[in-house]
Write an enzyme that holds these catalytic residues in place. Sequence first.
Site, PDB file in Angstrom:
ATOM      1  CB  CYS A 111      -0.981  -0.026   1.168  1.00  0.00           C
ATOM      2  SG  CYS A 111      -0.216   0.037   2.802  1.00  0.00           S
ATOM      3  NE  ARG A 119      -4.455   1.581   1.775  1.00  0.00           N
ATOM      4  CZ  ARG A 119      -4.255   2.301   0.680  1.00  0.00           C
ATOM      5  NH1 ARG A 119      -5.116   2.200  -0.321  1.00  0.00           N
ATOM      6  NH2 ARG A 119      -3.217   3.104   0.579  1.00  0.00           N
ATOM      7  CG  ASP A 138      -5.235   6.047   2.424  1.00  0.00           C
ATOM      8  OD1 ASP A 138      -5.258   5.698   3.618  1.00  0.00           O
ATOM      9  OD2 ASP A 138      -4.393   6.832   1.948  1.00  0.00           O
TER      10      ASP A 138
HETATM   11  P1  4NP Z   1      -1.770   2.898   4.070  1.00  0.00           P
HETATM   12  O1  4NP Z   1      -2.384   4.251   4.657  1.00  0.00           O
HETATM   13  O2  4NP Z   1      -1.249   3.209   2.683  1.00  0.00           O
HETATM   14  O3  4NP Z   1      -2.923   1.961   4.037  1.00  0.00           O
HETATM   15  O4  4NP Z   1      -0.666   2.487   5.029  1.00  0.00           O
HETATM   16  C1  4NP Z   1      -1.691   5.456   4.667  1.00  0.00           C
HETATM   17  C2  4NP Z   1      -0.783   5.703   5.665  1.00  0.00           C
HETATM   18  C3  4NP Z   1      -0.112   6.930   5.693  1.00  0.00           C
HETATM   19  C4  4NP Z   1      -0.359   7.864   4.727  1.00  0.00           C
HETATM   20  C5  4NP Z   1      -1.267   7.605   3.722  1.00  0.00           C
HETATM   21  C6  4NP Z   1      -1.926   6.393   3.689  1.00  0.00           C
HETATM   22  N1  4NP Z   1       0.313   9.114   4.754  1.00  0.00           N
HETATM   23  O5  4NP Z   1       0.003   9.980   3.919  1.00  0.00           O
HETATM   24  O6  4NP Z   1       1.183   9.330   5.614  1.00  0.00           O
END
Ligand code: 4NP
Length: 155
Positions: free
Chosen positions: A7, A13, A124
């Site tokens: 992800c 995720r 997300d």
């Molecule tokens: P992930 O969620 O891709 O599911 O781990 C996110 C975690 C952090 C960020 C964006 C999405 N961020 O912008 O820091």
Amino acid sequence: MNLLFVCLGNICRSPAAEGVMLQLLEDKGLATNFVIDSAGTYAGHRGELPDMRMRNAARKRGLILTHRSRPFVEEDFERFDMILVMDDMNYESVVRVCPDRVFKNKICRMTDFCTKFKVDYVPDPYYSGHEGFEYVLDILEDACLGLLNFIQSKK
Ligand code: 4NP
């Protein structure tokens, strides 16, 4: 079989997908046949445990998430048989570092393995409320089951 879930931040995720898949494999007595890992296309959370909100939501389902965030690297194309991305942006980011077109067919969208949910990406949850994390886990449970059935049908 080596599976890598990918992800953006590798704190919501994909570590959740890793935890869901590991539990499923353990329940079926198949864990020793697999290597399961996860990574992020954005390195800004490197070394961190999964987001507390995801850890709490997962714990309620009996999953303890202990993965430490790490960036996706080119060598992952060699190490893993399937690279399972959560959304189109992850897909594009992974394709961008693909060293050779022979590896491209290792990249799959996680939601392609869903059988109950009619979705084409795992949303997300980072800026969502509590329900967003539950929804992600619901999709991932569906997709992991479909993924395992797919892998077993190929043997
Ligand atoms: P992930 O969620 O891709 O599911 O781990 C996110 C975690 C952090 C960020 C964006 C999405 N961020 O912008 O820091």
